[in-house]
Motif scaffolding. Structure first.
Motif, PDB file in Angstrom:
ATOM      1  N   ASP A   1       0.820  -1.211   0.000  1.00  0.00           N
ATOM      2  CA  ASP A   1       0.000   0.000   0.000  1.00  0.00           C
ATOM      3  C   ASP A   1       0.851   1.256   0.000  1.00  0.00           C
ATOM      4  O   ASP A   1       0.423   2.313  -0.462  1.00  0.00           O
TER       5      ASP A   1
ATOM      6  N   ASP B   1      -0.127   3.620  -9.422  1.00  0.00           N
ATOM      7  CA  ASP B   1      -1.562   3.330  -9.398  1.00  0.00           C
ATOM      8  C   ASP B   1      -2.069   3.386 -10.832  1.00  0.00           C
ATOM      9  O   ASP B   1      -1.633   4.216 -11.626  1.00  0.00           O
TER      10      ASP B   1
ATOM     11  N   SER C   1       3.071   6.846  -0.903  1.00  0.00           N
ATOM     12  CA  SER C   1       1.960   6.147  -1.536  1.00  0.00           C
ATOM     13  C   SER C   1       1.221   7.099  -2.467  1.00  0.00           C
ATOM     14  O   SER C   1       1.228   8.313  -2.252  1.00  0.00           O
TER      15      SER C   1
ATOM     16  N   ASP D   1      -2.424   7.533  -5.221  1.00  0.00           N
ATOM     17  CA  ASP D   1      -3.695   6.983  -5.685  1.00  0.00           C
ATOM     18  C   ASP D   1      -4.355   7.983  -6.639  1.00  0.00           C
ATOM     19  O   ASP D   1      -4.170   9.194  -6.518  1.00  0.00           O
TER      20      ASP D   1
ATOM     21  N   THR E   1      -5.219   8.083  -0.143  1.00  0.00           N
ATOM     22  CA  THR E   1      -3.771   8.040   0.069  1.00  0.00           C
ATOM     23  C   THR E   1      -3.421   8.002   1.552  1.00  0.00           C
ATOM     24  O   THR E   1      -2.530   7.250   1.971  1.00  0.00           O
TER      25      THR E   1
ATOM     26  N   ASP F   1      -3.887   4.469   2.809  1.00  0.00           N
ATOM     27  CA  ASP F   1      -2.841   3.526   2.393  1.00  0.00           C
ATOM     28  C   ASP F   1      -1.602   3.677   3.269  1.00  0.00           C
ATOM     29  O   ASP F   1      -0.937   2.688   3.597  1.00  0.00           O
TER      30      ASP F   1
ATOM     31  N   SER G   1      -0.320   0.933   6.441  1.00  0.00           N
ATOM     32  CA  SER G   1       1.075   0.504   6.400  1.00  0.00           C
ATOM     33  C   SER G   1       1.795   0.818   7.708  1.00  0.00           C
ATOM     34  O   SER G   1       2.993   0.561   7.834  1.00  0.00           O
TER      35      SER G   1
ATOM     36  N   ARG H   1      -5.044  -3.620   5.908  1.00  0.00           N
ATOM     37  CA  ARG H   1      -5.290  -3.062   4.572  1.00  0.00           C
ATOM     38  C   ARG H   1      -6.687  -2.448   4.549  1.00  0.00           C
ATOM     39  O   ARG H   1      -7.599  -2.917   5.222  1.00  0.00           O
ATOM     40  N   ASP H   2      -6.846  -1.406   3.717  1.00  0.00           N
ATOM     41  CA  ASP H   2      -8.183  -0.843   3.515  1.00  0.00           C
ATOM     42  C   ASP H   2      -8.773  -1.471   2.250  1.00  0.00           C
ATOM     43  O   ASP H   2      -8.175  -1.398   1.186  1.00  0.00           O
TER      44      ASP H   2
ATOM     45  N   THR I   1     -10.497  -1.255  -0.629  1.00  0.00           N
ATOM     46  CA  THR I   1     -11.108  -0.316  -1.568  1.00  0.00           C
ATOM     47  C   THR I   1     -11.515  -1.070  -2.837  1.00  0.00           C
ATOM     48  O   THR I   1     -12.361  -1.946  -2.791  1.00  0.00           O
TER      49      THR I   1
END
Lengths: 334, 334
Positions: free
Chosen positions: A38, A128, B53, B55, B77, B80, B84, B217-218, B220
């Motif tokens: 992530d 991403d 990270s 996104d 973001t 994420d 972590s 973890r998310d 999504t």
């Protein structure tokens, strides 16, 4: 990958997306990049200042003489860090793919991206990918965000600029703008103008080492004219440019004359505009001219206390005011 | 800003672009953000590991019950980094605006962005705005890239997972996916499902402090099912989920039943899936339940050495295999 064209399902986070990433994206990224994370660790350089910069890339067409959007996506962010005095180390990469994009086009763009990243010595640490429905994108949009490291002793800022300082460009202006326009073929013109798209680190490393360099910038969107206007507004000094000293390639000049463009507003993607104390300007130009792609480096003007605005001294001895970009610049290139 | 709608010229780097940024974007970003810089300094936290990270956000529609794309761009973001094990500090923001976008819509999105950034305690340090021609975008696309700081002692990794470890979710699943679908009104349904879009830092801070938490973890894009499949593939252990233990809101369950969706594939934007050693699982659930929005936290399953794949134990005593997402998930939400 089995499919020849990108489908919406390639963006859904499932098996097809993994296939897309494994076959067309990961092969062009560092081998040790862990795409299951992530967030990725980035080593910190002790004793250095960290700088961060980001840029989005929406150029049309995706391919043009001298490069493609993949090269630009590296250069755009790397060059912003470079002109700020930093040594770039890491990039993140976002891809917004339009449904129906040919897999082969994505592959060429990713190869261009990898080529430029390797040349600049930067490593992709996170990314991403999204897929948008047909008619809601333009093939490929890219975003890169970069990290770079600057010596705390180095000071580069518009606020250091004084009257008498010289303005230097590292090469000819407007090549990228005209190359992209010619690639569109919308004017029925053809020619051999190549984009100047390149990493400017060789130039900025020299600039970092020469005392008296006050400020550097890469004249992308809005061109050299827009950089000059920002400098003028911030410093509250006047600027005089010697029009005959500005390097413009003959082919670029011809297209500009034909279509009524002014090369000063056209984007460059591999040039640097520097402001340097008068006594060090010749040294900077000499060292830049010794670099590949630096042969046309030149002093183009200076800051003056006596007047306001940005003025061009024409070859016939007159002066014309360089307007601030207001409406749509032709050609749109980003 | 004078114009009520975004024009191509608002992206050209000149005066109109400066007006757009000054009137609709900068007011929602930190006051000390210097938009004239090519790259911004970000302070380094000594003794901490830096994580990065990124996104991209292409959600349709831009507005939905419980938030808008501006909130999502922060949470995506930040979350994420949070799962972590990091404390996020800085974000960069890219806007890709479509010609014809209402200025008032951009303003609401930027206000949502600012609200979420303030709540998460992150600061925007750099950004970029592009305008693309009408029909080559979808109102607003956003990209955020974030920096966060993690203690070097904290180890969170799929590779730490062992047979017997429990799987915990922080709240009900599928709310965001259904909320976005309802906002589209394409099925003629109406209801009061609100997106779960939120910053998960309160949950991950607890997770960081409880020993025995192996991984967070998310869920999504691709939902909880996709997280479980990644875990299964990486650990090479089997996963058994107790279907009756998975929290799903009644309204979400009804829509899913009506349209034949499986809530496990629907995106959440404010939930955490954690893997935790069996003896610490109850402690994690208890602490999560004490948080606002954590009342539905639950142990939903465990890792087993005896079988392969991801299995659901149904309330009737049977087992069904949870397929890996392959084709288009309905509703598309990103």
């Amino acid at each position: 990958m089995q499919d020849k064209y990108i489908r919406l399902a390639h963006g859904n986070g499932g098996r097809l997306m993994r296939e897309l990433i494994d076959s067309l994206i990961s092969p062009y990224l560092p081998k040790d990049l862990d795409t299951t994370l992530d967030a990725s660790p980035v080593p910190v350089r002790s004793g250095m200042e960290m700088l961060m910069s980001t840029d989005s890339f929406t150029v049309q067409p995706l391919f043009f003489p001298g490069g493609n959007i993949g090269h630009l996506a590296v250069h755009g962010t790397v060059n912003d860090l470079a002109v700020s005095g930093a040594e770039p180390s890491h990039l993140t990469l976002n891809l917004v793919l339009e449904e129906g994009l040919a897999a082969s086009e994505l592959e060429i763009v990713m190869a261009g991206f990898a080529e430029a990243a390797n040349a600049a010595g930067v490593k992709v640490c996170a990314g991403d990918t999204k897929v948008v429905p047909k008619g809601q994108g333009s093939g490929i949009y890219m975003v890169t965000t970069g990290i770079g490291w600057k010596s705390p002793e180095l000071e580069l800022s518009m606020h250091c600029i004084q009257a008498g300082d010289k303005i230097v460009v590292s090469g000819s202006v407007g090549d990228h703008g005209i190359a992209v326009m010619m690639a569109r073929e919308q004017f029925g013109l053809s020619g051999d103008v190549k984009s100047d798209a390149a990493c400017v680190l060789p130039f900025t490393r020299v600039g970092r080492d020469i005392s008296g360099v006050r400020f550097m910038r890469d004249p992308t969107r809005g061109g050299v004219a827009t950089v000059l206007h920002e400098l003028q507004i911030t410093t509250e000094l006047g600027i005089e440019i010697d029009e005959s000293a500005v390097p413009v390639k003959p082919a670029v000049r011809s297209v500009c004359d034909l279509l009524g463009y002014d090369p000063y507003y056209l984007a460059c993607e591999g040039r640097v505009v520097a402001v340097v104390a008068a006594e060090h300007a010749e040294a900077l130009v000499a060292q830049w001219r010794a670099l590949p792609d630096g042969q046309e480096a030149a002093i183009i003007g200076e800051f003056v206390a006596a007047q306001d605005g940005v003025w061009l001294n024409t070859p016939l001895g007159g002066q014309r005011y360089l307007e601030q970009l207001e409406d749509e610049p032709l050609p749109r290139i980003c």
